[in-house]
Design a protein around this motif. Structure first.
Motif: not given
Length: 326
Positions: A234-259
């Motif tokens: 939800v934080d990322a989605l709300v940030m998308g109200l004012s940022k990110g336009a025209g930037a192409g795909p933006i990943q939302i997730g951690p840099n750690v993979c948990t089994s």
């Protein structure tokens, strides 16, 4: 702002609607209640529920619901057909076709009704299968999406929606933000139907395991995911109200993979450490493992994950236990 949320009664959508209402926006949620529910919205929105406009509509074809998008400041397109891997891999043709129809209808309506901003939600399932090789796989970069080779029809359908969003920005002049989610968990969630996803399903079975002493987990436990809590989403989605336009795909997730095995062990530690975990390698496991290089999200949106997996799992377990009286 006037904001429309498709899939607004699901786990992500209901939490997003609650946040937007709390910030004073006029919010319209559209959902056919296939997986979502009005109870989700009541639980998340609380006293603001009566301020929410809700439409029960099938988004796979344009109809009266499209009028709700007229002159919207932002449309969050969350709606799709998705579920746990058992459902996804036994209903690929219907999932693929339905998602294509949903994406095309919502995008067309957004153009017709002249929305100002369109936030499309993609999925890590759209990345090539060979890059999702295990818990030690290199963090995915947005540039890795092509040449495309998703494992599932779901991944393909969501990738087509990404492309459609890009064409919308290019030819319709609509500000477009594309957020690519990794494996989202949290509450309120489906945890016991055949459409439930991995973590809530495991948590529910672990709670039942207080009586049986056993927790059955699909796969051998080595397959992994980059789990991200719904609050961070939800934080990322709300940030998308004012940022990110025209930037192409933006990943939302951690840099750690948990089994899945480690996630199951964490859940058992929360519920009852005496429960015995049994892995069933005959069940489908999906991609072997992936995680996100989220540096682009930090650079463009100012986003990074904040909810630890253990904290998020404990909250989810407590919620499921309360729902079931366990």
């Amino acid at each position: 702002m006037k904001i429309v949320v498709t899939g607004g009664a699901g786990m992500i959508g209901s939490n997003l609607c609650a946040r937007l209402l709390s910030e004073g926006h006029d919010v319209v949620a559209i959902d056919n209640l296939w997986r979502g529910s009005l109870d989700n919205l009541r639980a998340t929105c609380g006293d603001n529920f009566d301020k929410l406009a809700f439409l029960n509509a099938d988004l796979s074809a344009i109809s009266d619901w499209a009028e709700a998008l007229r002159d919207a400041d932002c449309v969050y397109h969350l709606a799709d057909i998705v579920a746990g891997i058992g459902y996804v891999f036994t209903n690929e043709s219907s999932i693929f076709r339905k998602n294509l129809l949903i994406n095309a209808s919502v995008a067309t309506a957004a153009e017709m009704m002249r929305v100002k901003r369109y936030v499309y939600v993609g999925t890590a399932c759209s990345f090539p299968l060979h890059l999702q090789s295990g818990v030690d796989a290199a963090p995915l970069k947005e540039s890795d999406q092509f040449p495309a080779h998703p494992e599932s029809a779901y991944g393909w359908s969501k990738l087509m929606g990404e492309l459609d969003a890009g064409y919308m920005a290019k030819y319709a002049g609509i500000e477009t933000v594309t957020l690519v989610f990794h494996n989202v968990y949290g509450t309120p969630c489906d945890y016991k139907s055949n459409r439930a996803q991995a973590l809530p399903a495991i948590a529910y079975r672990a709670l039942q395991g207080r009586q049986t002493g056993v927790l059955d987990v699909w796969g051998d436990g080595t397959q992994g995911r980059a789990f991200v809590h719904v609050d961070d989403i939800v934080d990322a989605l709300v940030m998308g109200l004012s940022k990110g336009a025209g930037a192409g795909p933006i990943q939302i997730g951690p840099n750690v993979c948990t089994s899945i095995g480690d996630a199951a062990r964490t859940i058992v530690g929360i519920v009852d450490p005496k429960i015995d975990i049994r892995f069933d390698a005959s069940k489908p496991v999906g991609d072997k493992g992936r995680c996100a290089d989220y540096s682009k999200a930090t650079e463009v949106l100012g986003w990074k994950p904040t909810v630890t997996l253990e904290k998020g799992l404990r909250s989810m377990v407590d919620w499921i236990a309360a729902q079931e009286g366990l």
